[in-house]
Motif scaffolding. Sequence first.
Motif, mmCIF file in Angstrom:
data_model
loop_
_atom_site.group_PDB
_atom_site.id
_atom_site.type_symbol
_atom_site.label_atom_id
_atom_site.label_comp_id
_atom_site.label_asym_id
_atom_site.label_seq_id
_atom_site.Cartn_x
_atom_site.Cartn_y
_atom_site.Cartn_z
ATOM 1 N N ARG A 20 0.833 -1.211 0.000
ATOM 2 C CA ARG A 20 0.000 0.000 0.000
ATOM 3 C C ARG A 20 0.863 1.255 0.000
ATOM 4 N NH1 ARG A 20 -3.590 0.423 4.738
ATOM 5 N NH2 ARG A 20 -2.567 -1.424 5.549
ATOM 6 N N LEU A 21 1.975 1.216 0.745
ATOM 7 C CA LEU A 21 2.883 2.363 0.750
ATOM 8 C C LEU A 21 3.435 2.607 -0.647
ATOM 9 C CD1 LEU A 21 5.452 2.644 3.681
ATOM 10 C CD2 LEU A 21 3.782 4.308 2.904
ATOM 11 N N ASP A 22 3.831 1.524 -1.308
ATOM 12 C CA ASP A 22 4.412 1.673 -2.635
ATOM 13 C C ASP A 22 3.432 2.315 -3.613
ATOM 14 O OD1 ASP A 22 7.025 0.898 -2.441
ATOM 15 O OD2 ASP A 22 6.613 -1.233 -2.730
ATOM 16 N N GLU A 23 2.150 2.014 -3.413
ATOM 17 C CA GLU A 23 1.157 2.559 -4.337
ATOM 18 C C GLU A 23 1.056 4.073 -4.280
ATOM 19 O OE1 GLU A 23 -2.598 0.686 -3.560
ATOM 20 O OE2 GLU A 23 -1.715 -1.295 -3.940
ATOM 21 N N ILE A 24 1.314 4.648 -3.130
ATOM 22 C CA ILE A 24 1.124 6.102 -3.005
ATOM 23 C C ILE A 24 2.453 6.841 -3.029
ATOM 24 C CG2 ILE A 24 -1.000 5.786 -1.688
ATOM 25 C CD1 ILE A 24 0.588 6.553 0.828
ATOM 26 N N ARG A 77 3.356 17.752 7.298
ATOM 27 C CA ARG A 77 2.737 17.104 8.435
ATOM 28 C C ARG A 77 1.359 16.637 8.050
ATOM 29 N NH1 ARG A 77 1.052 20.982 13.337
ATOM 30 N NH2 ARG A 77 -0.591 19.454 13.573
ATOM 31 N N PRO A 78 1.046 15.429 8.530
ATOM 32 C CA PRO A 78 -0.282 14.919 8.260
ATOM 33 C C PRO A 78 -1.310 15.863 8.857
ATOM 34 C CG PRO A 78 0.895 13.549 9.852
ATOM 35 C CD PRO A 78 1.850 14.537 9.350
ATOM 36 N N GLY A 79 -2.364 16.118 8.150
ATOM 37 C CA GLY A 79 -3.419 16.961 8.682
ATOM 38 C C GLY A 79 -3.300 18.414 8.310
ATOM 39 N N ARG A 80 -2.168 18.809 7.737
ATOM 40 C CA ARG A 80 -2.063 20.211 7.359
ATOM 41 C C ARG A 80 -2.286 20.366 5.858
ATOM 42 N NH1 ARG A 80 1.645 24.440 9.659
ATOM 43 N NH2 ARG A 80 2.088 22.740 10.805
ATOM 44 N N GLU A 81 -3.142 21.316 5.516
ATOM 45 C CA GLU A 81 -3.491 21.531 4.110
ATOM 46 C C GLU A 81 -2.421 22.319 3.375
ATOM 47 O OE1 GLU A 81 -6.311 20.528 2.451
ATOM 48 O OE2 GLU A 81 -6.872 19.370 4.234
ATOM 49 N N SER A 82 -1.841 23.314 4.045
ATOM 50 C CA SER A 82 -0.904 24.186 3.331
ATOM 51 C C SER A 82 0.413 24.308 4.090
ATOM 52 C CB SER A 82 -1.526 25.568 3.138
ATOM 53 O OG SER A 82 -1.779 26.141 4.395
ATOM 54 N N ALA A 83 1.450 24.602 3.346
ATOM 55 C CA ALA A 83 2.788 24.628 3.920
ATOM 56 C C ALA A 83 2.967 25.809 4.857
ATOM 57 C CB ALA A 83 3.827 24.700 2.810
ATOM 58 N N LYS A 110 -3.297 12.479 1.349
ATOM 59 C CA LYS A 110 -4.552 11.889 1.837
ATOM 60 C C LYS A 110 -4.410 10.391 2.125
ATOM 61 C CE LYS A 110 -7.528 15.130 2.520
ATOM 62 N NZ LYS A 110 -7.833 15.363 3.943
ATOM 63 N N PRO A 111 -3.971 9.631 1.126
ATOM 64 C CA PRO A 111 -3.824 8.198 1.426
ATOM 65 C C PRO A 111 -2.808 7.940 2.535
ATOM 66 C CG PRO A 111 -3.137 8.714 -0.840
ATOM 67 C CD PRO A 111 -3.742 9.939 -0.296
ATOM 68 N N MET A 141 -3.334 5.825 5.969
ATOM 69 C CA MET A 141 -2.438 4.766 6.432
ATOM 70 C C MET A 141 -2.066 4.940 7.882
ATOM 71 S SD MET A 141 0.358 3.238 3.892
ATOM 72 C CE MET A 141 0.600 1.922 5.066
ATOM 73 N N ILE A 142 -1.873 6.202 8.276
ATOM 74 C CA ILE A 142 -1.505 6.453 9.670
ATOM 75 C C ILE A 142 -2.584 5.936 10.608
ATOM 76 C CG2 ILE A 142 -1.247 8.274 11.388
ATOM 77 C CD1 ILE A 142 0.280 9.877 9.380
ATOM 78 N N VAL A 143 -3.811 6.194 10.237
ATOM 79 C CA VAL A 143 -4.912 5.766 11.094
ATOM 80 C C VAL A 143 -4.978 4.242 11.158
ATOM 81 C CG1 VAL A 143 -7.423 5.788 11.388
ATOM 82 C CG2 VAL A 143 -6.223 7.862 10.654
#
Lengths: 250, 250
Positions: free
Chosen positions: B36-40, B95-101, B119-120, B124-126
């Motif tokens: 799954r990691l490789d896919e994204i 960082r996961p959860g942040r939309e913009s830099a 997003k993916p 995965m983190i969850v």
Amino acid sequence: MNEISLKSSQFPNGCQNCAIRHQAVCSRCEPDELERLDEIKYYRTVEAGQTVIWTGDRMEFVASVVSGIASLTQTMEDGRTQMVGLLLPGDFIGRPGRESAAYDVIATTDIVLCCFRRKPFENMIVQTPHIAQRLLEMTLDELDAAREWMLVLGRKTAREKIASLLAIVARRNAALKLQGTGEKIQFDLPLTREAMADYLGLTLETVSRQISALKRDKVIALEGKRHVIVPDYRRLLNEAGDDSDGGMMM
Amino acid sequence: MNEISLKSSQFPNGCQNCAIRHQAVCSRCEPDELERLDEIKYYRTVEAGQTVIWTGDRMEFVASVVSGIASLTQTMEDGRTQMVGLLLPGDFIGRPGRESAAYDVIATTDIVLCCFRRKPFENMIVQTPHIAQRLLEMTLDELDAAREWMLVLGRKTAREKIASLLAIVARRNAALKLQGTGEKIQFDLPLTREAMADYLGLTLETVSRQISALKRDKVIALEGKRHVIVPDYRRLLNEAGDDSDGGMMM
DNA sequence: ATCCGCTCTTGATCTGTGTCAAGGAGTTAA
DNA sequence: TTAACTCCTTGACACAGATCAAGAGCGGAT
């Protein structure tokens, strides 16, 4: 070192400000998880000025600040000190996996801590994924705050530094009360001039002078030494050098 | 913005330096998680001097530095800039959860990034707790590094700042090679004088002067402008103001 | 009431680093 | 070869903030 265990019953609403219990756990936790948390939890008070942990001390617990203000401080051999974190209610102390403290933790005001014995807490993290996720969010926020502060320390003038600090405390305060929409913000500074200096990388004399200057220029007003009135928050932000509110910290 | 996708096959050993894959996942991952990691995942190169992301840009990915050096930089409206992070191979961007830099990410040297669509990756983190745990560890390390740097920025003299930076780069370099036990350490500075100044909260002239001074005092020797020889690492640490090696950063 | 200790303010002076300016060394292009 | 460019070094001077010093305000203890 003034350690007093308090019972949960002294906090009839539960541990309102405790990030782990209420923000990380309650909303998503199963009842048995809450029970396990309660088993490893205890409260502790520390008086203003006391040191909670010294750098290098063994960390037997991690904790969440329930009330009051604590600070993380680093000291060089010749005595120069730098505050590297300002811990407000809800902030987290300690890190899972670390045996000994990396900083002095000092109670800036009287504080109440919600402590969790470290080993069992680490076990809970492994068994309870959403705690690790919540801790990750909190840590990322702290990292942003620390980086924001690096700009303050590295590139801002003394006046901008003071304004930045006042803006942070003002924002925190306005956020706690009803959103201070438009009207003037006022609050008590929880830090001595010396603590401010240690946070800002200045001397206490410079802090004092710049506060006087901001007062003279009507950016702030003072009642006594500690009570600050901010008539125009935008003006204060402008003095801090970050016109676009946006990020800032803590 | 110089974006080139590379295939995993160009990294026959897998993504050796990629923190997520090798340090966070491989040792503990199930085969299907790896798939799954490789896919994204995709690779991307950026040339030295180019900006990977500007502050405020939408973050479509998180990434791990595979090779080269990148920096996180904040800029004030009047142009003052402060580097808030030095990203070396294995370090994590975004960082996961942040939309913009929140910062400009700049390639200091040519770099290769191992990117994961955001997003993916968040999903995965969850679903994959040990990824969140590994990210928490990494973030806590970065937080320590940032706090260590606050002491440098807030309380150290120009000379100490330069010595601190050289010590970090030297340590990193010695760690990559066989532990530089005793013998003199040498390495190429990956930063221009200006980049060093932005990291240290100084001007490039002061950086230049202090490097000259350290050279004059035989703390370091230079070959050309960038190749540094450290005859006595302890002496360098001493100049940096942290005699007890212990912590430091990055 | 008086003294003590702590925090804070303000003044005078010193100094480390910034600013402005000139020029050197190395690299690439014509 | 010269020109243009980037990166770096060095000097002269200015200034923000540090240092040293004196004293004011205020609460707590005796």
